[in-house]
Design an enzyme around this catalytic site. Structure first.
Site, PDB file in Angstrom:
ATOM      1  N   HIS A 122       3.255  32.207   5.174  1.00 22.78           N
ATOM      2  CA  HIS A 122       4.393  32.578   4.343  1.00 22.78           C
ATOM      3  C   HIS A 122       4.216  33.980   3.784  1.00 22.78           C
ATOM      4  O   HIS A 122       5.131  34.806   3.833  1.00 22.78           O
ATOM      5  CB  HIS A 122       4.559  31.576   3.196  1.00 22.78           C
TER       6      HIS A 122
ATOM      7  N   GLU B 181       1.962  42.314   4.982  1.00 26.73           N
ATOM      8  CA  GLU B 181       2.028  42.923   6.309  1.00 26.73           C
ATOM      9  C   GLU B 181       0.845  42.450   7.139  1.00 26.73           C
ATOM     10  O   GLU B 181      -0.236  42.173   6.594  1.00 26.73           O
ATOM     11  CB  GLU B 181       2.011  44.451   6.188  1.00 26.73           C
TER      12      GLU B 181
ATOM     13  N   LEU C 121       3.026  23.546   6.055  1.00 25.71           N
ATOM     14  CA  LEU C 121       2.560  22.167   6.088  1.00 25.71           C
ATOM     15  C   LEU C 121       3.679  21.148   6.192  1.00 25.71           C
ATOM     16  O   LEU C 121       3.414  19.944   6.246  1.00 25.71           O
ATOM     17  CB  LEU C 121       1.700  21.892   4.851  1.00 25.71           C
TER      18      LEU C 121
ATOM     19  N   HIS D 224      12.187  27.717   6.444  1.00 28.23           N
ATOM     20  CA  HIS D 224      11.412  28.712   7.188  1.00 28.23           C
ATOM     21  C   HIS D 224      11.208  28.261   8.631  1.00 28.23           C
ATOM     22  O   HIS D 224      11.311  29.069   9.563  1.00 28.23           O
ATOM     23  CB  HIS D 224      10.057  28.923   6.519  1.00 28.23           C
TER      24      HIS D 224
END
Length: 330
Positions: free
Chosen positions: A87, A123, A145, A150
């Site tokens: 993430h 990054e 998890l 996303h």
């Protein structure tokens, strides 16, 4: 009388004992060859009774073309790049942790190209990692998890924005029995009894599985299944709770701890259902009345699980399609 320097024909069987005989023989052979030439200069088919050796049948053993007409053995194809997708976090420990996990994955599978691509905050970003790869294939493994936006939207959108790559998106890491094993290991590191608990001890012990939280109800369902896998392994109650509660993930970590204390659970640990350190993991650990396990981090079992998800995504289309259906089902 035969001269001592008698000449023989090509087969060595005909004696040519004079110049005339030799000229006749040459003329005869030349005429038979010229008879195979058409007026337009092309070559005619030799008669069936020709004594010439037949040309080899190239159709029986065709010569392979150096560039075309042959298939490459799939086993010799380069393996797709494994793009690990965390993430991202403002906590500097998070980047160090996922970098260490990527290195552990490389150790477990030497020669595999493993790259990082964050969703946000760190990054390289996923879009940058995909843009930097000139071509070929890549498998995107979410370092997440559970299911959520996303996995369903952001990561596939980044893959779609890289049409120069053949990409597949793997399933999120959880729930899975290997995660339960890694969580158990982290709890033992923090002070959980290494040996199986007695019956009386099981009545006092419990675990709160602290997760981030999501608006997607599928994320809560996945975290609940992960809690059950850990409970089955430990033999004590494991209650999922969330550092950032939502309508779908409503129970907070302090609320879960208070409910277990009301049941007489005097040894309640907090298990960090996070892949790396960050604000939510720190916040959850600070609420623990007893011990708090560290995040999963670069645990070797987590590295094996990443490779398992990578291999699943590389499986034949039927297996991959079934997993994608599970991921996108409402």
């Amino acid at each position: 009388m035969t001269p001592s320097n008698a000449l023989h024909d090509e087969s060595g069987s005909t004696h040519l004992d004079s110049t005339a005989h030799l000229m006749d023989h040459i003329t005869s052979r030349l005429g038979s060859r010229l008879g195979l030439i058409s007026p337009d200069g092309s070559r005619r088919q030799a008669p069936e009774n020709s004594s010439r050796r037949p040309a080899p049948d190239s159709s029986r053993h065709p010569a392979p073309h150096p560039r075309h007409g042959s298939r490459q053995d799939p086993r010799s194809r380069p393996r797709p790049t494994l793009v690990l997708v965390p993430h991202g976090s403002r906590d500097p420990r998070a980047l160090a942790t996922v970098t260490a996990l990527a290195e552990r994955i490389r150790e477990q599978r030497p020669g595999l190209d493993v790259r990082l691509g964050h969703i946000e905050l760190n990054e390289p970003l996923l879009t940058e990692t995909l843009a930097a790869q000139q071509g070929g294939r890549a498998v995107l493994v979410p370092l997440l998890l559970s299911r959520g936006q996303h996995v369903k939207r952001d990561i596939p959108a980044a893959a779609a924005d890289a049409p120069h790559l053949a990409t597949r998106v793997a399933a999120p890491l959880g729930p899975h029995p290997m995660l339960a094993a890694a969580l158990h290991s982290r709890l033992v590191e923090a002070g959980w009894p290494a040996r199986p608990l007695s019956a009386s001890a099981r009545r006092r012990h419990a675990v709160v599985l602290a997760a981030a939280g999501s608006r997607d109800p599928r994320s809560a369902a996945d975290t609940g299944r992960a809690a059950k896998l850990l409970a089955d392994r430990l033999g004590v109650p494991v209650v999922p709770a969330y550092a950032a509660p939502t309508d779908a993930c409503a129970r907070t970590v302090p609320e879960a701890l208070a409910a277990l204390a009301a049941e007489g659970r005097t040894r309640t640990a907090v298990a960090a259902y996070f892949t790396a350190p960050g604000r939510f993991a720190t916040q959850s650990a600070s609420a623990a009345p007893w011990i708090a396990a560290p995040p999963l981090g670069a645990h070797p079992t987590l590295a094996r699980l990443v490779l398992h998800r990578y291999d699943e995504a590389r499986a034949p289309d039927g297996a991959w399609a079934a997993e994608q259906h599970r991921l996108t089902a409402v």
